[in-house]
Design a protein around this motif. Structure first.
Motif, PDB file in Angstrom:
ATOM      1  N   GLU A   1       6.878  12.191 -15.046  1.00  0.00           N
ATOM      2  CA  GLU A   1       5.810  13.103 -15.745  1.00  0.00           C
ATOM      3  C   GLU A   1       4.533  13.106 -15.071  1.00  0.00           C
ATOM      4  O   GLU A   1       4.137  11.974 -14.735  1.00  0.00           O
ATOM      5  N   GLN A   2       3.813  14.408 -15.045  1.00  0.00           N
ATOM      6  CA  GLN A   2       2.516  14.215 -14.528  1.00  0.00           C
ATOM      7  C   GLN A   2       1.590  13.200 -15.280  1.00  0.00           C
ATOM      8  O   GLN A   2       1.413  13.453 -16.448  1.00  0.00           O
ATOM      9  N   ASN A   3       1.002  12.281 -14.710  1.00  0.00           N
ATOM     10  CA  ASN A   3       0.013  11.334 -15.251  1.00  0.00           C
ATOM     11  C   ASN A   3      -1.127  11.123 -14.222  1.00  0.00           C
ATOM     12  O   ASN A   3      -0.742   9.928 -13.492  1.00  0.00           O
ATOM     13  N   MET A   4      -2.074  11.685 -14.617  1.00  0.00           N
ATOM     14  CA  MET A   4      -3.113  11.660 -13.906  1.00  0.00           C
ATOM     15  C   MET A   4      -4.079  10.159 -14.075  1.00  0.00           C
ATOM     16  O   MET A   4      -4.457   9.484 -12.963  1.00  0.00           O
ATOM     17  N   LYS A   5      -3.574   9.365 -15.025  1.00  0.00           N
ATOM     18  CA  LYS A   5      -4.320   8.241 -15.177  1.00  0.00           C
ATOM     19  C   LYS A   5      -3.598   7.124 -14.354  1.00  0.00           C
ATOM     20  O   LYS A   5      -4.183   6.365 -13.686  1.00  0.00           O
ATOM     21  N   LYS A   6      -2.210   7.209 -14.380  1.00  0.00           N
ATOM     22  CA  LYS A   6      -1.615   6.402 -13.582  1.00  0.00           C
ATOM     23  C   LYS A   6      -1.620   6.667 -12.132  1.00  0.00           C
ATOM     24  O   LYS A   6      -1.881   5.805 -11.144  1.00  0.00           O
ATOM     25  N   ALA A   7      -1.679   7.806 -11.727  1.00  0.00           N
ATOM     26  CA  ALA A   7      -2.037   8.159 -10.401  1.00  0.00           C
ATOM     27  C   ALA A   7      -3.423   7.626 -10.013  1.00  0.00           C
ATOM     28  O   ALA A   7      -3.692   6.997  -8.666  1.00  0.00           O
ATOM     29  N   PHE A   8      -4.444   7.828 -10.695  1.00  0.00           N
ATOM     30  CA  PHE A   8      -5.687   7.362 -10.322  1.00  0.00           C
ATOM     31  C   PHE A   8      -5.542   5.749 -10.182  1.00  0.00           C
ATOM     32  O   PHE A   8      -6.266   5.120  -9.241  1.00  0.00           O
TER      33      PHE A   8
ATOM     34  N   VAL B   1       0.937  -1.193  -0.055  1.00  0.00           N
ATOM     35  CA  VAL B   1       0.133  -0.078  -0.117  1.00  0.00           C
ATOM     36  C   VAL B   1       0.746   1.373   0.135  1.00  0.00           C
ATOM     37  O   VAL B   1       0.584   2.235  -0.662  1.00  0.00           O
ATOM     38  N   GLN B   2       1.907   1.312   0.725  1.00  0.00           N
ATOM     39  CA  GLN B   2       2.832   2.561   0.844  1.00  0.00           C
ATOM     40  C   GLN B   2       3.599   2.716  -0.517  1.00  0.00           C
ATOM     41  O   GLN B   2       3.404   3.996  -0.972  1.00  0.00           O
ATOM     42  N   ALA B   3       3.652   1.638  -1.119  1.00  0.00           N
ATOM     43  CA  ALA B   3       4.451   1.878  -2.546  1.00  0.00           C
ATOM     44  C   ALA B   3       3.411   2.465  -3.508  1.00  0.00           C
ATOM     45  O   ALA B   3       3.565   3.163  -4.102  1.00  0.00           O
ATOM     46  N   GLN B   4       2.144   1.812  -3.265  1.00  0.00           N
ATOM     47  CA  GLN B   4       0.994   2.469  -4.184  1.00  0.00           C
ATOM     48  C   GLN B   4       0.741   3.761  -4.071  1.00  0.00           C
ATOM     49  O   GLN B   4       0.737   4.686  -5.088  1.00  0.00           O
ATOM     50  N   VAL B   5       0.708   4.208  -2.806  1.00  0.00           N
ATOM     51  CA  VAL B   5       0.480   5.681  -2.416  1.00  0.00           C
ATOM     52  C   VAL B   5       1.679   6.388  -2.662  1.00  0.00           C
ATOM     53  O   VAL B   5       1.592   7.644  -3.369  1.00  0.00           O
ATOM     54  N   GLY B   6       2.890   6.077  -2.707  1.00  0.00           N
ATOM     55  CA  GLY B   6       4.046   6.827  -3.093  1.00  0.00           C
ATOM     56  C   GLY B   6       4.027   7.170  -4.476  1.00  0.00           C
ATOM     57  O   GLY B   6       4.468   8.196  -5.201  1.00  0.00           O
ATOM     58  N   LEU B   7       3.949   5.996  -5.219  1.00  0.00           N
ATOM     59  CA  LEU B   7       3.668   6.016  -6.826  1.00  0.00           C
ATOM     60  C   LEU B   7       2.578   7.100  -7.274  1.00  0.00           C
ATOM     61  O   LEU B   7       2.792   7.919  -8.254  1.00  0.00           O
ATOM     62  N   GLY B   8       1.627   7.089  -6.516  1.00  0.00           N
ATOM     63  CA  GLY B   8       0.415   7.768  -6.970  1.00  0.00           C
ATOM     64  C   GLY B   8       0.736   9.139  -6.619  1.00  0.00           C
ATOM     65  O   GLY B   8       0.432   9.886  -7.633  1.00  0.00           O
ATOM     66  N   GLN B   9       1.527   9.697  -5.656  1.00  0.00           N
ATOM     67  CA  GLN B   9       1.933  10.878  -5.572  1.00  0.00           C
ATOM     68  C   GLN B   9       2.766  11.331  -6.356  1.00  0.00           C
ATOM     69  O   GLN B   9       2.674  12.729  -6.996  1.00  0.00           O
ATOM     70  N   LEU B  10       3.833  10.758  -6.788  1.00  0.00           N
ATOM     71  CA  LEU B  10       4.769  11.001  -7.865  1.00  0.00           C
ATOM     72  C   LEU B  10       4.136  11.270  -9.168  1.00  0.00           C
ATOM     73  O   LEU B  10       4.345  12.294  -9.974  1.00  0.00           O
ATOM     74  N   ASN B  11       3.097  10.553  -9.762  1.00  0.00           N
ATOM     75  CA  ASN B  11       2.353  10.613 -10.766  1.00  0.00           C
ATOM     76  C   ASN B  11       1.322  11.655 -10.674  1.00  0.00           C
ATOM     77  O   ASN B  11       1.056  12.342 -11.877  1.00  0.00           O
TER      78      ASN B  11
END
Length: 866
Positions: free
Chosen positions: A484-491, A466-476
């Motif tokens: 690069e800002q990627n709202m699809k991956k962040a979602f 879960v922490q890795a998912q949240v961290g990668l979500g924030q980076l995207n």
């Protein structure tokens, strides 16, 4: 033919003067005139007396007009002599039409200043004379009064200047003063006529003509000429015919000349122009609405097609792409050509491009004066990059005198535009990488995540961490650090973590739904649900989001009390959006008593955490002096910070990537562009590239240019640049050797940041006496301070201190007078003159001892070898 024209001239103006006098008499009868004309005497005069006087006047007029016709003929003859000397190419008709004479006099009349009724004479048509000179006047209908336009007042600096603005029309109308149309120009030939007899004859003439032209005075007001003096139409094409007594001569020339319809019509766009506009609009939308490489590249491809179809703005955008080598091949010469072509057409973006080239000396000789001119035109044209470049020049005093207020004006415009495009989340994070720090710190200062580390986090996220998912979500979601800002991956990452009931992921999902994007449709109800789930777990992001929903009434009714409560809870945990919204509520007095000091407090907290809108709000308060003391310097610093978060900051990533790929020239030009915009990091990177002589673009003047940009970076507080300035003056790179100036830069660096390098350099200069007083004690002091400031400096400091002690000992011993020292000890009395024999004896004993020792040592080693 000339005689016929003269006769025609006489008859026409006899009737024209009679009509004019009739209108004058009508105007004098009106009680509503501005000058309060005198009451006209009884007009019931005997018909016989009227006829006799009228005939007498006409006869007298004929004599006077005959004299004038003679003068006119003489004038025509002189014109013919002059025109006969003109070349065949420029030759015109020798005889000038009478109508041209009339028009010229009419124009002259309208250009003269107003005069009083007694001293104004009319030359627009012949005078009606009875023994003495009699002026004739243009008249209007008594209900109509001719307005005269006075020059409007000079507009203030803040007032609109455009002639088409409603304010300008209103100002003009307010300055119109209704007066009677009696503004005639005095005829040159009338100066010899007495004024008193003219006035007497004028009154008698008015009485006679009032009755004879009574029927004409009953004419409808629509038939009278009521145009303004500047509406006089040309009479060149009017055919003047004899006028019968029963048909009065009208002043309305439109009855004799049909004016064609001159209403401007818009030229329809061609198919290519429509296509080019569409391509340009779509391309710019892709470029400005996304940070994805493929999307931006697609936008530039559409711009390239629009440029090929002749679209000017598209050509300039492609020229900037050629200048920076982004998405197209770098071609500075072609970019320069495009800038010059479009700048002559007045395109502000092209003027910004030329201002940049002249300011940096890329592809042309550097000229700060020309750069300032083009940037000024670009800024006045509304180009944001031009305004930002010009604002920095006034802020730093580059090519102009420093002017804080002028810099504030330009920076404020750009900051307002940047802030208008920023979301409540604060915008995209852009990493500004210093090339010098990368070299000195072996890449530790780059801020980019290692590719192996990213793959590791992705592996953990795929395994359900879960922490890795949240961290990668924030980076995207935010971008930066190589992402690069990627709202699809962040979602996607936030959705996976939210499924595990992670409060942080739920809060960010609420932000994504509240803001909306191309990938996720905006939905207030869903955003509210996620914010509530996160807030129930005490998450500050969710609390701030829930407060925003209550503040603006999104998905719920507006409730300032609940909004304030959630913002306070979020702010207490240090979340930046909660601090920003609390500041907004205190500033506007929403749910609380208005308190500017509290607003400043929370805006300061949010700005320290890097929120762009908080910085912008503080800048506005420092500009207006609301809640704080007005400070132009502080306002400009804050506005500059906001401006540097604009979309052009994305050039940092492009320049760094170009530098890593070995495209040094392209990277240099890109950093130069950012440097002209005022980015300190870009200025230091430009100086570093030139210092290492990695680019051939400015090879002949690498050190002087590097010195210039080190100086600009140092003036913005970069200590390493300040030390570089000291080094350049110490070694004479790009300037003359100047130890004193070098020492002054080192002192500034040491005082501002306790920099160990600057302290070590000051210690060395005190040790050697270069630019500073030679003093071993001060040298030791600065060496000690350098060792205290950095553990890495301890080893070189120890070696430097040993050197100082040796030099100090040698100097001390050298300074002693050995003869006096020996005599003071009494040894001289025992050694006398044979001291050299004693010394040789001691040396021989020492040598003997050494030889014996070595032989004994050699004998002990031989048995061991056997």
């Amino acid at each position: 033919m000339k005689l016929g024209l003269i006769i025609l001239f006489i008859f026409v103006f006899c009737h024209l003067g009679a009509e004019c006098d009739s209108q004058k008499n009508k105007e004098m009868d009106s009680p509503n005139q501005m000058d309060g004309a005198k009451d006209v005497k009884d007009s019931s005069i005997d018909n016989e007396l009227k006829t006799q006087k009228t005939d007498s006047i006409i006869a007298t007029d004929y004599v006077s007009l005959t004299d004038k016709a003679s003068n006119l003929k003489h004038s025509i003859d002189e014109d013919e002599d002059i025109k006969s000397k003109i070349n065949d190419k420029d030759q015109i008709t020798a005889t000038k039409p009478v109508s041209e004479k009339l028009e010229a006099k009419t124009v002259s009349k309208n250009s003269q200043p107003q005069k009083t009724e007694d001293d104004i004479k009319d030359t627009s048509r012949p005078q009606r004379v009875h023994g003495k000179h009699q002026p004739a006047h243009h008249q209007m209908k008594e209900e109509k009064q001719m307005p005269v336009r006075h020059s409007p007042p000079t507009p203030s600096q803040d007032s609109p200047i455009s002639d088409a603005s409603p304010m300008a029309d209103k100002t003009t109308m307010e300055n119109e003063v209704p007066i009677k149309e009696e503004n005639s120009v005095q005829d040159v030939s009338s100066h010899s006529v007495a004024q008193d007899k003219t006035v007497q004859h004028k009154e008698a003439q008015q009485k006679i003509l009032a009755t004879s032209h009574n029927s004409n005075s009953q004419k409808s007001s629509n038939d009278l000429h009521d145009s303004k003096p500047d509406d006089v139409k040309s009479t060149d094409s009017i055919i003047v015919k004899p006028v019968r007594d029963s048909i009065p001569f009208t002043h309305d020339l439109s009855q004799h000349l049909e004016t064609p319809d001159v209403t401007p019509t818009e030229t329809p766009l061609t198919e290519d122009e429509i296509k080019a506009n569409t391509l340009y609009t779509d391309g710019m939308k892709k470029i400005n609405s996304s940070y994805h490489f493929d999307t931006i590249k697609s936008g530039y491809e559409e711009l390239l097609q629009a440029a090929e179809l002749g679209h000017s703005s598209a050509k300039v955008e492609i020229a900037f792409a050629q200048l920076h080598g982004r998405f197209v091949t770098i071609n500075i010469g072609e970019a320069k050509k495009t800038f010059m072509e479009q700048a002559t057409k007045g395109l502000p973006q092209a003027q910004t491009g030329l201002g940049f080239l002249y300011g940096t000396g890329v592809s042309m000789n550097s000229s700060q004066a020309k750069s300032l001119i083009y940037l000024t035109f670009a800024a006045l044209g509304g180009d944001t990059m031009g305004q930002m470049m010009l604002g920095y020049r006034y802020w730093a005093g580059i090519g102009v005198s420093q002017n804080c207020e002028t810099a504030l004006t330009y920076y404020r415009k750009v900051a307002a535009e940047v802030a208008s495009t920023v979301k409540i989340s604060g915008g995209v994070m852009i990493q500004r990488i210093r090339l010098l720090d990368e070299v000195e710190a072996a890449g530790s200062a780059s801020g980019k995540m290692d590719e192996d580390l990213i793959q590791y986090y992705q592996f953990l996220a795929d395994k359900g961490d879960v922490q890795a998912q949240v961290g990668l979500g924030q980076l995207n979601y935010q971008g930066g650090r190589g992402f690069e800002q990627n709202m699809k991956k962040a979602f996607q990452y936030f959705s996976l973590a939210a499924g595990a009931d992670n409060a942080n992921a739920q809060a960010y999902l609420g932000k994504i739904y509240a803001e909306g994007s191309d990938e996720v449709k905006q939905n207030n109800e869903t955003a509210l649900r996620y914010f509530e789930k996160a807030a129930e777990q005490g998450n500050p992001v969710g609390q701030a989001g829930l407060g925003t929903m209550y503040l603006h009434g999104k998905g719920v009714k507006i409730d300032y009390e609940k909004a304030l409560k959630n913002f306070q809870l979020s702010s207490d945990q240090g979340w930046v959006e909660g601090q920003l919204q609390l500041g907004n509520m205190y500033y506007r007095g929403l749910g609380v008593k208005r308190d500017y000091k509290q607003a400043v407090r929370y805006f300061n907290l949010a700005s320290q955490n890097g929120h762009l809108l908080a910085v912008y709000n503080l800048a506005q308060m420092h500009t207006s002096g609301v809640g704080v003391q007005r400070s132009c310097h502080m306002a400009v610093e804050l506005y500059k910070n906001v401006c540097e978060r604009g979309r052009w900051s994305a050039l940092f990533d492009a320049a760094y990537q170009q530098y890593q790929e070995g495209k040094i020239d392209a990277a240099l030009v890109t950093y130069l562009t950012l440097g002209e915009l005022g980015y300190e990091v870009a200025q230091s990177n430009v100086a570093h590239i030139l210092d290492q002589q990695e680019s051939k673009l400015l090879l002949n003047e690498s050190y002087p240019r590097a010195l210039l940009y080190w100086n600009r970076a140092a003036s913005q507080g970069y200590i390493a640049a300040r030390i570089k300035l000291g080094d350049y003056h110490y070694y004479g790179h790009g300037t003359d050797v100047d130890f004193e100036t070098a020492a002054s830069h080192y002192k500034v660096a040491s005082e501002q940041s306790n920099n160990p390098q600057a302290m070590f350099n000051l210690g060395y200069m005190h040790e050697q006496g270069l630019g500073l007083k030679k003093d071993y004690h001060l040298a030791k002091r600065f060496y000690d301070l350098a060792a205290e400031a950095s553990p890495d400096a301890q080893a070189p400091v120890m070696m430097a201190l040993m050197k100082v002690w040796i030099l100090y000992g040698v100097e001390y011993l050298t300074g002693l007078q050995w003869n006096q020292v020996i005599r003071s000890t009494g040894i001289h009395d025992y050694i006398s003159d044979d001291w050299d024999i004693y010394v040789m004896t001691v040396i021989a004993l020492v040598l003997g001892f050494v030889i014996a020792f070595r032989r004994q040592h050699a004998m002990q080693r031989q048995p061991a070898q056997r």
